[in-house]
Scaffold this motif. Structure first.
Motif, short mmCIF file in Angstrom:
data_model
loop_
_atom_site.label_atom_id
_atom_site.label_comp_id
_atom_site.label_asym_id
_atom_site.label_seq_id
_atom_site.Cartn_x
_atom_site.Cartn_y
_atom_site.Cartn_z
N SER A 1 0.86 -1.18 0.00
CA SER A 1 0.00 0.00 0.00
C SER A 1 0.90 1.24 0.00
O SER A 1 1.68 1.44 0.93
N ASP A 2 0.77 2.07 -1.03
CA ASP A 2 1.59 3.28 -1.14
C ASP A 2 1.19 4.30 -0.08
O ASP A 2 2.04 4.98 0.49
N THR A 3 -0.10 4.42 0.18
CA THR A 3 -0.59 5.40 1.14
C THR A 3 -0.16 5.07 2.57
O THR A 3 0.30 5.94 3.30
N LEU A 4 -0.32 3.80 2.95
CA LEU A 4 0.03 3.39 4.31
C LEU A 4 1.53 3.14 4.47
O LEU A 4 2.04 3.17 5.59
N GLY A 5 2.21 2.88 3.36
CA GLY A 5 3.66 2.64 3.40
C GLY A 5 4.03 1.31 4.02
O GLY A 5 5.10 1.17 4.59
N ARG A 6 3.16 0.32 3.89
CA ARG A 6 3.46 -1.00 4.41
C ARG A 6 2.86 -2.07 3.52
O ARG A 6 2.02 -1.78 2.66
N SER A 7 3.27 -3.30 3.73
CA SER A 7 2.76 -4.40 2.93
C SER A 7 1.68 -5.14 3.71
O SER A 7 1.74 -5.23 4.94
N GLY B 1 -3.85 -0.18 -10.99
CA GLY B 1 -2.77 0.68 -10.53
C GLY B 1 -2.38 0.48 -9.08
O GLY B 1 -1.93 1.42 -8.44
N GLY B 2 -2.58 -0.71 -8.54
CA GLY B 2 -2.14 -0.99 -7.18
C GLY B 2 -3.29 -1.21 -6.22
O GLY B 2 -4.47 -1.03 -6.56
N LEU B 3 -2.93 -1.59 -5.01
CA LEU B 3 -3.92 -1.93 -3.99
C LEU B 3 -4.79 -0.74 -3.61
O LEU B 3 -6.01 -0.87 -3.46
N ASP B 4 -4.19 0.44 -3.45
CA ASP B 4 -4.96 1.62 -3.03
C ASP B 4 -6.04 1.98 -4.04
O ASP B 4 -7.18 2.25 -3.68
N ALA B 5 -5.70 1.96 -5.32
CA ALA B 5 -6.66 2.29 -6.37
C ALA B 5 -7.75 1.22 -6.47
O ALA B 5 -8.92 1.54 -6.68
N GLN C 1 -13.54 -8.84 5.77
CA GLN C 1 -13.48 -7.93 6.92
C GLN C 1 -12.12 -7.24 7.02
O GLN C 1 -12.04 -6.04 7.27
N SER C 2 -11.04 -7.99 6.82
CA SER C 2 -9.70 -7.40 6.91
C SER C 2 -9.47 -6.38 5.79
O SER C 2 -8.85 -5.34 6.00
N ALA C 3 -9.99 -6.69 4.59
CA ALA C 3 -9.83 -5.76 3.46
C ALA C 3 -10.62 -4.48 3.70
O ALA C 3 -10.19 -3.39 3.33
N ARG C 4 -11.79 -4.59 4.34
CA ARG C 4 -12.58 -3.39 4.68
C ARG C 4 -11.83 -2.49 5.64
O ARG C 4 -11.85 -1.27 5.51
N LEU C 5 -11.18 -3.09 6.63
CA LEU C 5 -10.40 -2.31 7.59
C LEU C 5 -9.26 -1.57 6.90
O LEU C 5 -9.00 -0.40 7.19
N ILE C 6 -8.57 -2.25 5.99
CA ILE C 6 -7.47 -1.63 5.24
C ILE C 6 -8.02 -0.49 4.39
O ILE C 6 -7.41 0.59 4.32
N LYS C 7 -9.18 -0.70 3.75
CA LYS C 7 -9.78 0.34 2.91
C LYS C 7 -10.09 1.59 3.75
O LYS C 7 -9.81 2.71 3.33
N ARG C 8 -10.64 1.39 4.95
CA ARG C 8 -10.96 2.53 5.82
C ARG C 8 -9.70 3.25 6.28
O ARG C 8 -9.68 4.48 6.38
N GLU C 9 -8.63 2.49 6.57
CA GLU C 9 -7.36 3.10 6.97
C GLU C 9 -6.82 3.98 5.85
O GLU C 9 -6.35 5.10 6.10
N ILE C 10 -6.89 3.48 4.62
CA ILE C 10 -6.39 4.24 3.47
C ILE C 10 -7.21 5.52 3.27
O ILE C 10 -6.66 6.59 3.05
N GLU C 11 -8.55 5.40 3.35
CA GLU C 11 -9.41 6.58 3.20
C GLU C 11 -9.13 7.61 4.27
O GLU C 11 -9.12 8.81 4.01
N LYS C 12 -8.92 7.15 5.49
CA LYS C 12 -8.63 8.04 6.60
C LYS C 12 -7.31 8.77 6.39
O LYS C 12 -7.20 9.98 6.61
N LYS C 13 -6.29 8.05 5.93
CA LYS C 13 -4.97 8.63 5.69
C LYS C 13 -5.03 9.68 4.57
O LYS C 13 -4.41 10.73 4.66
N ILE C 14 -5.80 9.39 3.52
CA ILE C 14 -5.94 10.32 2.40
C ILE C 14 -6.68 11.58 2.87
O ILE C 14 -6.32 12.70 2.48
N ALA C 15 -7.71 11.41 3.71
CA ALA C 15 -8.48 12.55 4.21
C ALA C 15 -7.62 13.44 5.10
O ALA C 15 -7.75 14.68 5.06
N GLU C 16 -6.71 12.84 5.88
CA GLU C 16 -5.81 13.63 6.73
C GLU C 16 -4.82 14.43 5.91
O GLU C 16 -4.47 15.55 6.25
N ALA C 17 -4.36 13.84 4.81
CA ALA C 17 -3.36 14.50 3.96
C ALA C 17 -3.97 15.69 3.21
O ALA C 17 -3.27 16.64 2.88
N ALA C 18 -5.26 15.60 2.91
CA ALA C 18 -5.90 16.66 2.11
C ALA C 18 -6.26 17.87 2.93
O ALA C 18 -6.07 18.09 4.03
#
Length: 96
Positions: free
Chosen positions: A40-46, A63-67, A79-96
């Motif tokens: 994940s490019d946004t989270l910076g981890r695998s 174009g990758g996991l985030d996209a 369930q685990s993929a949903r949690l990762i999706k929410r983490e990514i959305e949260k990280k993107i919202a913080e950056a904006a």
């Protein structure tokens, strides 16, 4: 462990094995599941997933996991993929 793709929800299908004499016996069509580590490019981890080969191609195409997770619907994800999706959305919202 269930035989279900964590990203697309693809699972086991049933059908018939048809012999030369046209006899039909039940069989199962199993999805081609692979254990993969996606970055994940946004989270910076695998992140480790058990996905079908078809889903792996789709992730690369989009174009990758985030996209992929940005476009994916919540119903198909595990369930685990949903949690990762929410983490990514949260990280993107913080950056904006």
């Amino acid at each position: 462990m269930s035989r279900r793709c964590e990203l697309t929800g693809k699972g086991v299908l049933t059908g018939h094995l048809v012999s030369h004499s046209n006899r039909k016996t039940k069989r199962r069509f199993l999805p081609n599941l692979c254990n993969v580590t996606l970055l994940s490019d946004t989270l910076g981890r695998s992140i480790r997933f058990r996905v079908s080969a078809n889903a792996l191609r789709t992730v690369e195409h989009r174009g990758g996991l985030d996209a992929f997770l940005a476009k994916a619907s919540e119903e198909t994800l595990s369930q685990s993929a949903r949690l990762i999706k929410r983490e990514i959305e949260k990280k993107i919202a913080e950056a904006a």
